[in-house]
Design an enzyme around this catalytic site. Structure first.
Site, PDB file in Angstrom:
ATOM      1  N   LYS A  48       0.871  -1.179   0.000  1.00 44.54           N
ATOM      2  CA  LYS A  48       0.000   0.000   0.000  1.00 44.54           C
ATOM      3  C   LYS A  48       0.911   1.234   0.000  1.00 44.54           C
ATOM      4  O   LYS A  48       2.002   1.203   0.578  1.00 44.54           O
ATOM      5  CB  LYS A  48      -0.897  -0.039   1.253  1.00 44.54           C
ATOM      6  CG  LYS A  48      -1.807   1.171   1.426  1.00 44.54           C
ATOM      7  CD  LYS A  48      -2.932   1.209   0.419  1.00 44.54           C
ATOM      8  CE  LYS A  48      -3.773   2.478   0.552  1.00 44.54           C
ATOM      9  NZ  LYS A  48      -4.529   2.799  -0.684  1.00 44.54           N
ATOM     10  N   ASN A  72     -13.164   3.056  -5.775  1.00 45.53           N
ATOM     11  CA  ASN A  72     -12.653   3.340  -4.426  1.00 45.53           C
ATOM     12  C   ASN A  72     -12.228   4.792  -4.290  1.00 45.53           C
ATOM     13  O   ASN A  72     -11.825   5.437  -5.262  1.00 45.53           O
ATOM     14  CB  ASN A  72     -11.462   2.421  -4.092  1.00 45.53           C
ATOM     15  CG  ASN A  72     -10.126   3.045  -4.470  1.00 45.53           C
ATOM     16  OD1 ASN A  72      -9.550   3.835  -3.720  1.00 45.53           O
ATOM     17  ND2 ASN A  72      -9.668   2.732  -5.685  1.00 45.53           N
ATOM     18  N   LEU A  76      -5.585   7.380   0.535  1.00 46.73           N
ATOM     19  CA  LEU A  76      -4.187   7.133   0.921  1.00 46.73           C
ATOM     20  C   LEU A  76      -3.999   6.837   2.408  1.00 46.73           C
ATOM     21  O   LEU A  76      -3.070   7.362   3.043  1.00 46.73           O
ATOM     22  CB  LEU A  76      -3.286   8.322   0.508  1.00 46.73           C
ATOM     23  CG  LEU A  76      -3.258   8.647  -0.977  1.00 46.73           C
ATOM     24  CD1 LEU A  76      -4.134   9.853  -1.278  1.00 46.73           C
ATOM     25  CD2 LEU A  76      -1.853   8.933  -1.461  1.00 46.73           C
ATOM     26  N   ASN A 124       4.021   6.504  -6.501  1.00 47.06           N
ATOM     27  CA  ASN A 124       2.606   6.729  -6.803  1.00 47.06           C
ATOM     28  C   ASN A 124       2.451   8.179  -7.245  1.00 47.06           C
ATOM     29  O   ASN A 124       2.357   9.086  -6.430  1.00 47.06           O
ATOM     30  CB  ASN A 124       1.752   6.420  -5.575  1.00 47.06           C
ATOM     31  CG  ASN A 124       0.264   6.577  -5.874  1.00 47.06           C
ATOM     32  OD1 ASN A 124      -0.120   7.235  -6.840  1.00 47.06           O
ATOM     33  ND2 ASN A 124      -0.582   5.979  -5.042  1.00 47.06           N
ATOM     34  N   CYS A 127      -2.620   8.447  -8.019  1.00 45.85           N
ATOM     35  CA  CYS A 127      -3.909   8.274  -7.334  1.00 45.85           C
ATOM     36  C   CYS A 127      -4.858   9.357  -7.846  1.00 45.85           C
ATOM     37  O   CYS A 127      -4.506  10.535  -7.848  1.00 45.85           O
ATOM     38  CB  CYS A 127      -3.735   8.391  -5.817  1.00 45.85           C
ATOM     39  SG  CYS A 127      -5.311   8.256  -4.942  1.00 45.85           S
ATOM     40  N   GLY A 239      -4.236  -3.160 -14.598  1.00 45.42           N
ATOM     41  CA  GLY A 239      -5.588  -2.639 -14.850  1.00 45.42           C
ATOM     42  C   GLY A 239      -6.484  -3.718 -15.428  1.00 45.42           C
ATOM     43  O   GLY A 239      -6.429  -3.993 -16.614  1.00 45.42           O
TER      44      GLY A 239
HETATM   45  O1  RRO Z   1      -5.747   5.122  -1.276  1.00 42.36           O
HETATM   46  C1  RRO Z   1      -6.424   5.346  -2.305  1.00 42.36           C
HETATM   47  O2  RRO Z   1      -7.542   5.893  -2.250  1.00 42.36           O
HETATM   48  C2  RRO Z   1      -5.929   5.024  -3.645  1.00 42.36           C
HETATM   49  C3  RRO Z   1      -4.632   5.167  -4.063  1.00 42.36           C
HETATM   50 BR1  RRO Z   1      -3.267   5.654  -2.898  1.00 42.36          BR
HETATM   51  C4  RRO Z   1      -4.291   4.940  -5.420  1.00 42.36           C
HETATM   52  O3  RRO Z   1      -3.136   5.076  -5.855  1.00 42.36           O
HETATM   53  N1  RRO Z   1      -5.272   4.588  -6.263  1.00 42.36           N
HETATM   54  C5  RRO Z   1      -6.542   4.421  -5.855  1.00 42.36           C
HETATM   55  O4  RRO Z   1      -7.422   4.085  -6.677  1.00 42.36           O
HETATM   56  N2  RRO Z   1      -6.864   4.637  -4.546  1.00 42.36           N
END
Ligand code: RRO
Length: 295
Positions: A48, A72, A76, A124, A127, A239
């Site tokens: 994560k 989602n 983070l 990352n 996001c 993906g």
């Molecule tokens: O934690 C998230 O909401 C999240 C992250 Br860090 C990401 O890189 N991609 C995503 O769809 N959710």
């Protein structure tokens, strides 16, 4: 179907047990769950995303199952530096630490905590719903290059995970490559939303979120195809992958390895299941098909 040779592979500087990697964000929050996915057949695992300060994440609802996908907006959530204790016992295993920050110096700081522990880093920069982080800075090629340079300076494998939510993903891929990335991971989730017609409100607490799962596979495939034309470093497809056929298709588009995320939620044994259909003792090297659809 084309069958791949069994055995370990090196992709973007990381020695993997096979081509199938656990994607960031799924079962990557503890050392125990990462070790479990390696036991269950993942060739490598990505944690994560870890940031410069602990974060509790967005208000719920944070995760909505859809037909053929997941939406989602976790926000983070992460324990920051305390996560070092989770991954230290996995030193010498193919564990890639996903990191995020709001500026290049924050990427460097977080990366420094995992020096000598991580097999590599995944930045990352993608996001889709984190103001000041992820895609909001990862859509700017200059920032992508600067963040990559800071982390690549540690001399460890440095993968950069890109957002599909840009007009020309090749420009961003080239910026990562110029910054010293050893591989590009394509792609993070697609910015999306749903609205409850009963409540007359967005379903996610954060309103917008990231779409993943089977329904984004054609988008991810197109991004990998574009990046293969634009860049020279290896590409890792991510993906909507859920079958051996998907892996082969991603490789034909240009991927040297793949990551699997949402499909793990439906089938914890997915790495073994795909591996059984993908690998044979007399299989061929992936190099025979990587990018073959461009000829
Ligand atoms: O934690 C998230 O909401 C999240 C992250 Br860090 C990401 O890189 N991609 C995503 O769809 N959710």
């Amino acid at each position: 179907m084309f069958m791949l040779q069994k055995g370990s592979v090196t992709v973007g500087g990381v020695n993997l047990e096979n081509h199938l990697i656990l994607a960031a964000g799924v079962l990557g929050t503890t050392g125990a769950s990462l070790a479990r996915m390696l036991r269950l057949g993942a060739g490598g695992v990505v944690t994560k995303s870890i940031g410069p300060q602990p974060k509790s994440g967005h208000a719920g609802p944070c995760l909505i199952p859809l037909e053929g996908g997941l939406l989602n907006a976790m926000g983070l959530p992460n324990p920051s530096r305390d996560f070092v204790n989770e991954v230290t016992p996995l030193k010498d295993r193919p564990v890639i630490v996903s990191i995020f920050g709001g500026m290049p110096e924050e990427f460097r700081e977080v990366a420094s905590w995992f020096e000598g522990i991580a097999a590599g880093y995944e930045l990352n920069l993608s996001c889709p719903h984190a103001e000041g982080y992820g895609a909001s800075i990862g859509s700017d090629p200059g920032v992508v290059r600067a963040c990559t340079e800071e982390v690549a300076a540690f001399g460890l494998p440095t993968w950069v995970k890109l957002t599909p939510n840009v007009t020309d993903i090749g420009v961003i891929g080239r910026a990562a490559e110029e910054g010293g990335a050893t591989a590009i991971v394509a792609v993070n989730t697609v910015r999306a939303m749903r609205i409850s017609i009963n409540l007359r409100r967005p379903v996610l607490g954060n309103r917008f979120g990231g779409l993943s799962g089977k329904m984004i596979f054609p988008i991810a495939l197109r991004c990998v195809y574009d990046l293969y034309d634009a860049c020279s470093i290896p590409i890792i497809g991510c993906g909507g992958i859920s079958s051996a056929e998907d892996v082969i298709e991603m490789m034909m588009a240009g991927a040297s390895a793949v990551q699997i995320g949402s499909a793990v939620c439906d089938d914890i044994g997915i790495f073994e299941r795909i591996g059984e259909a993908l690998y044979a003792d007399d299989g061929s090297p992936a190099g025979e098909i990587v990018g073959c659809a461009h000829a």
